[in-house]
Design a protein around this motif. Sequence first.
Motif, PDB file in Angstrom:
ATOM      1  N   ALA A   1       0.845  -1.193   0.000  1.00 55.74           N
ATOM      2  CA  ALA A   1       0.000   0.000   0.000  1.00 55.74           C
ATOM      3  C   ALA A   1       0.879   1.241   0.000  1.00 55.74           C
ATOM      4  O   ALA A   1       2.008   1.219   0.502  1.00 55.74           O
TER       5      ALA A   1
ATOM      6  N   ASN B   1      -3.765   3.642  -0.986  1.00 53.74           N
ATOM      7  CA  ASN B   1      -4.051   2.874  -2.191  1.00 53.74           C
ATOM      8  C   ASN B   1      -3.428   1.496  -2.012  1.00 53.74           C
ATOM      9  O   ASN B   1      -2.218   1.329  -2.168  1.00 53.74           O
ATOM     10  N   HIS B   2      -4.237   0.517  -1.630  1.00 53.84           N
ATOM     11  CA  HIS B   2      -3.766  -0.860  -1.442  1.00 53.84           C
ATOM     12  C   HIS B   2      -3.845  -1.565  -2.792  1.00 53.84           C
ATOM     13  O   HIS B   2      -4.922  -1.619  -3.394  1.00 53.84           O
ATOM     14  N   ILE B   3      -2.734  -2.117  -3.257  1.00 53.11           N
ATOM     15  CA  ILE B   3      -2.739  -2.765  -4.570  1.00 53.11           C
ATOM     16  C   ILE B   3      -2.150  -4.175  -4.480  1.00 53.11           C
ATOM     17  O   ILE B   3      -1.393  -4.493  -3.565  1.00 53.11           O
ATOM     18  N   GLU B   4      -2.528  -4.981  -5.448  1.00 52.66           N
ATOM     19  CA  GLU B   4      -1.977  -6.332  -5.617  1.00 52.66           C
ATOM     20  C   GLU B   4      -1.527  -6.470  -7.058  1.00 52.66           C
ATOM     21  O   GLU B   4      -2.298  -6.178  -7.985  1.00 52.66           O
TER      22      GLU B   4
ATOM     23  N   ILE C   1      -1.265  -4.193 -12.025  1.00 57.39           N
ATOM     24  CA  ILE C   1      -2.164  -4.121 -10.869  1.00 57.39           C
ATOM     25  C   ILE C   1      -3.401  -4.958 -11.170  1.00 57.39           C
ATOM     26  O   ILE C   1      -4.164  -4.643 -12.085  1.00 57.39           O
TER      27      ILE C   1
ATOM     28  N   ASP D   1      -5.708  -5.938  -8.637  1.00 57.91           N
ATOM     29  CA  ASP D   1      -6.819  -5.531  -7.783  1.00 57.91           C
ATOM     30  C   ASP D   1      -6.327  -4.404  -6.891  1.00 57.91           C
ATOM     31  O   ASP D   1      -5.116  -4.210  -6.696  1.00 57.91           O
ATOM     32  N   TYR D   2      -7.263  -3.657  -6.329  1.00 60.94           N
ATOM     33  CA  TYR D   2      -6.907  -2.553  -5.437  1.00 60.94           C
ATOM     34  C   TYR D   2      -8.069  -2.256  -4.509  1.00 60.94           C
ATOM     35  O   TYR D   2      -9.209  -2.666  -4.740  1.00 60.94           O
ATOM     36  N   LYS D   3      -7.766  -1.526  -3.457  1.00 65.46           N
ATOM     37  CA  LYS D   3      -8.798  -1.048  -2.541  1.00 65.46           C
ATOM     38  C   LYS D   3      -8.326   0.259  -1.925  1.00 65.46           C
ATOM     39  O   LYS D   3      -7.155   0.383  -1.550  1.00 65.46           O
TER      40      LYS D   3
ATOM     41  N   ILE E   1      -7.847  -8.450  -1.357  1.00 68.26           N
ATOM     42  CA  ILE E   1      -7.406  -8.161  -2.721  1.00 68.26           C
ATOM     43  C   ILE E   1      -6.522  -9.252  -3.319  1.00 68.26           C
ATOM     44  O   ILE E   1      -5.928  -9.062  -4.384  1.00 68.26           O
TER      45      ILE E   1
ATOM     46  N   ASN F   1      -4.684   3.923 -11.153  1.00 73.06           N
ATOM     47  CA  ASN F   1      -4.327   2.510 -11.316  1.00 73.06           C
ATOM     48  C   ASN F   1      -4.587   2.043 -12.743  1.00 73.06           C
ATOM     49  O   ASN F   1      -3.810   1.266 -13.309  1.00 73.06           O
TER      50      ASN F   1
END
Length: 339
Positions: free
Chosen positions: A144, A199-202, A210, A212-214, A229, A323
């Motif tokens: 993140a 910004n939490h990303i995978e 990227i 997925d994100y949350k 995610i 993203n």
Amino acid sequence: MLNGLFDIYNRLEYLTENGDILPNLKRLVPWEDFRGELEVIYDHERKSNAGRRPFDVVMMFKILILQSLYNLSDDEMEYQIMDRLSFMRFLGLDLDSRVPDAKTIWLFRSKLEEHKLTRKLFDKFNAFLAESGFVARKGQIVDATIVRVPTQRNTREENEAIKAGNPPVENWSDAKKCQKDTDARWTQKRGKNYFGYKNHIEVDVQHKIIRDYKITDAAVHDSKVFEDILDEKNTSRDVYADSAYRSTEHEADLKQRKFRPHLQRKGCKGHQLTSREKRGNLTRARIRSRIEHVFGAIHQRAGDVILRTIGISMAEVKLGLRNIAYNMDRFCTLMLQNA
């Protein structure tokens, strides 16, 4: 002095030869595929045929992607479209074309939030990536980044009410309400305080796309959205993350879901890491650091971003667009590498 017939063409060719990324972005991204989702914005009956027709939805979406790539405000975006030949070429505009003003850009972005389109657009492009052969491979990395917003000048009582979920809006004027972000929160990282969102990303290990994100407020610990995610479709079950995500509970949950956790270890005052644990950290870090390349690529082009929107719903739109813009840029890079 009169302009020559090919002066603009020669200037654009010069820009392309010297690293302008926009021609590839225009050519490789299937912009028309987004039209179906975007047209809902203008899907209402016109009261009359009077007045100007609205701007094309795909062109407006391209403007928002440009804005995200270069971290431009709405006013700056309007000016840069008027001023930069590379932007005009990307948007398909001529020197005498009508250009959306700052308010039109703001309104279109607000419509994305109103119709909850950002996530749909993100998923649409990721589906295209998979169809193009860029499926998630070799495991996934989660991390993140903090995105700051302007600091709020509240009283102690106002801050306590906001934290309790009861902002004192009845005491604020309409003008003050428009400037107060009651969703953002404070957090501390490496001894410094930050106010804003996360910004939490995978991303997948092979392509650094990227998946997925949350978006959350900055006070939410990274580990709270860790499992939300994770990508079940990755060809590998390996999961990489830094020490903030490591806990006995997380490792047990990951193993129950048939994932292989590779989480960094962190020593403490009474329990220093062993030589074996340090070697394990170094091995994991070689892969986990690939997600830092993603954040670095975003910041290199956009700089140190400060969100100027109000509220988490608009932060989700702005960061979701960022993203998407990164994935588009990354897709073009991968296509050129493969070529």
